[in-house]
Design an enzyme around this catalytic site. Structure first.
Site, PDB file in Angstrom:
ATOM      1  N   TYR A   9     113.985  33.147 123.369  1.00  0.00           N
ATOM      2  CA  TYR A   9     113.047  32.023 123.314  1.00  0.00           C
ATOM      3  C   TYR A   9     111.736  32.424 122.636  1.00  0.00           C
ATOM      4  O   TYR A   9     110.952  31.548 122.260  1.00  0.00           O
ATOM      5  CB  TYR A   9     112.711  31.503 124.720  1.00  0.00           C
ATOM      6  CG  TYR A   9     113.869  31.019 125.548  1.00  0.00           C
ATOM      7  CD1 TYR A   9     115.138  30.819 125.012  1.00  0.00           C
ATOM      8  CD2 TYR A   9     113.697  30.773 126.913  1.00  0.00           C
ATOM      9  CE1 TYR A   9     116.191  30.392 125.804  1.00  0.00           C
ATOM     10  CE2 TYR A   9     114.747  30.343 127.713  1.00  0.00           C
ATOM     11  CZ  TYR A   9     115.989  30.161 127.154  1.00  0.00           C
ATOM     12  OH  TYR A   9     117.022  29.738 127.941  1.00  0.00           O
TER      13      TYR A   9
ATOM     14  N   LYS B 284     116.165  36.904 130.184  1.00  0.00           N
ATOM     15  CA  LYS B 284     117.537  37.167 129.745  1.00  0.00           C
ATOM     16  C   LYS B 284     117.556  38.110 128.554  1.00  0.00           C
ATOM     17  O   LYS B 284     116.692  38.027 127.672  1.00  0.00           O
ATOM     18  CB  LYS B 284     118.229  35.850 129.357  1.00  0.00           C
ATOM     19  CG  LYS B 284     118.071  34.744 130.366  1.00  0.00           C
ATOM     20  CD  LYS B 284     118.627  33.419 129.850  1.00  0.00           C
ATOM     21  CE  LYS B 284     118.148  32.267 130.704  1.00  0.00           C
ATOM     22  NZ  LYS B 284     116.724  31.925 130.435  1.00  0.00           N
TER      23      LYS B 284
ATOM     24  N   ARG C  19     105.730  14.242 132.704  1.00  0.00           N
ATOM     25  CA  ARG C  19     107.152  14.501 132.940  1.00  0.00           C
ATOM     26  C   ARG C  19     107.345  15.737 133.806  1.00  0.00           C
ATOM     27  O   ARG C  19     108.257  15.788 134.633  1.00  0.00           O
ATOM     28  CB  ARG C  19     107.882  14.676 131.604  1.00  0.00           C
ATOM     29  CG  ARG C  19     107.949  13.410 130.773  1.00  0.00           C
ATOM     30  CD  ARG C  19     108.987  12.449 131.301  1.00  0.00           C
ATOM     31  NE  ARG C  19     108.990  11.197 130.564  1.00  0.00           N
ATOM     32  CZ  ARG C  19     109.590  10.987 129.388  1.00  0.00           C
ATOM     33  NH1 ARG C  19     110.214  11.994 128.803  1.00  0.00           N
ATOM     34  NH2 ARG C  19     109.553   9.809 128.818  1.00  0.00           N
ATOM     35  N   ILE C  20     106.525  16.740 133.602  1.00  0.00           N
ATOM     36  CA  ILE C  20     106.585  17.937 134.443  1.00  0.00           C
ATOM     37  C   ILE C  20     106.382  17.544 135.905  1.00  0.00           C
ATOM     38  O   ILE C  20     107.108  18.004 136.797  1.00  0.00           O
ATOM     39  CB  ILE C  20     105.527  18.963 133.992  1.00  0.00           C
ATOM     40  CG1 ILE C  20     105.880  19.513 132.601  1.00  0.00           C
ATOM     41  CG2 ILE C  20     105.419  20.115 135.000  1.00  0.00           C
ATOM     42  CD1 ILE C  20     104.802  20.367 131.972  1.00  0.00           C
TER      43      ILE C  20
ATOM     44  N   GLU D 111     106.784  14.423 137.140  1.00  0.00           N
ATOM     45  CA  GLU D 111     107.890  13.539 137.519  1.00  0.00           C
ATOM     46  C   GLU D 111     109.118  14.341 137.924  1.00  0.00           C
ATOM     47  O   GLU D 111     109.787  14.029 138.921  1.00  0.00           O
ATOM     48  CB  GLU D 111     108.234  12.634 136.330  1.00  0.00           C
ATOM     49  CG  GLU D 111     109.482  11.795 136.504  1.00  0.00           C
ATOM     50  CD  GLU D 111     109.902  11.111 135.202  1.00  0.00           C
ATOM     51  OE1 GLU D 111     111.112  11.021 134.944  1.00  0.00           O
ATOM     52  OE2 GLU D 111     109.011  10.669 134.443  1.00  0.00           O
TER      53      GLU D 111
END
Length: 279
Positions: free
Chosen positions: A51, A76, A239-240, A242
């Site tokens: 990432y 990871k 949204r975080i 929510e």
């Protein structure tokens, strides 16, 4: 089903994994987004070497002022580190970027490099565990055969405690989930919201209206009630917030069954990783 709370966790060999995490894959504003997540109560952050945002995730932890001991961090190992020495070196690199003394959970990101390289990388993760660099080790995107192969390899004496896979109502990975449960492996769902692509589904919309919740909340709550850890990602603060409002209400068995009926199997995969596609 035990009552789900914002503090709910599932047991691992060392510590517990919060059932709700915050994903950072493809985040355009990783530090800001992860910081907002932590400040609004998320206790679980998920990142990865590939990432390219471990440093940004670590910066969010630093800026939060919250002790790392109060958080759960997953990272990871990418495929170019799949040797015994490479795995240990990869863990140390992740630790440096995250600014941590140990990582709660470290995964082999894919099964693609093949059986021999998977074994060597796993031996390296066992070494990292023995050295106290990580607290738990697991896998991502692995099929049952990959885990079965691993467990008969010479030198392997620790089983994966987590398998992180794409999972949502349209690709429920039922065979893989059943296998993991039988083996005591915690399933973590990435892309649990299908990156927003399927949230307009009429069944989900109907259930959302019934409970006066959003489609995203219904999909995440459905997974939690299945005993699956979810790590939704968003760069939008509303949204975080929510995606965290999943507690204090419950989907009925009948509505869970209706959502179960949406399963389309691997043809509903939105990512590139079909665990069964690799030898």
């Amino acid at each position: 089903m035990p009552t789900l709370l914002p503090t709910s966790t599932l047991p691992l060999p060392s510590g517990k994994i919060p059932v709700l995490g915050f994903g950072t894959c493809a985040s355009a504003t990783c530090t800001r987004s992860a910081l907002h997540a932590v400040k609004t109560g998320y206790k679980h952050l998920d990142t990865a070497q590939i990432y390219a945002n471990e440093s940004e995730t670590g910066e969010a932890i630093h800026q939060s002022g919250i002790s790392p001991s109060e958080l759960f961090v997953t990272s990871k190992l990418w495929e170019d580190g799949y040797t015994r020495e490479g795995a240990v070196a990869g863990v140390k690199q992740s630790l440096s970027k995250l600014g941590l003394k140990s990582i709660d959970l470290y995964l082999l990101h894919t099964p693609r490099p093949g059986r021999e390289k998977r074994k060597e990388a796993w031996l390296g993760l066992q070494d990292a565990l023995d050295q106290g660099l990580v607290k738990n080790i697991g896998v991502s995107n692995w099929a049952p055969k990959h885990i079965d192969q691993l467990m008969v390899e010479e030198g392997v004496h620790i089983a994966p405690c987590v398998n992180q896979i794409e999972l949502h109502p349209w690709n429920q990975q039922r065979r893989l989930v059943k296998y993991c449960r039988e083996k005591g492996i915690v399933v973590v769902a990435y892309s649990p919201l299908t990156q927003g692509r399927r949230l307009g589904d009429s069944t989900i919309a109907s259930v959302a209206q019934k409970y006066q919740r959003t489609p995203a909340q219904v999909v995440l709550r459905w997974a939690l009630q299945k005993g699956i850890v979810v790590i939704p990602k968003s760069d939008k603060e509303e949204r975080i917030e929510e995606n965290k409002d999943l507690f204090g209400w419950e989907i009925s068995d009948a509505d869970v069954e209706a959502i179960d009926g949406l399963d389309e199997g691997q043809r509903a995969n939105i990512g590139e990783w079909d665990p069964y596609a690799w030898d």
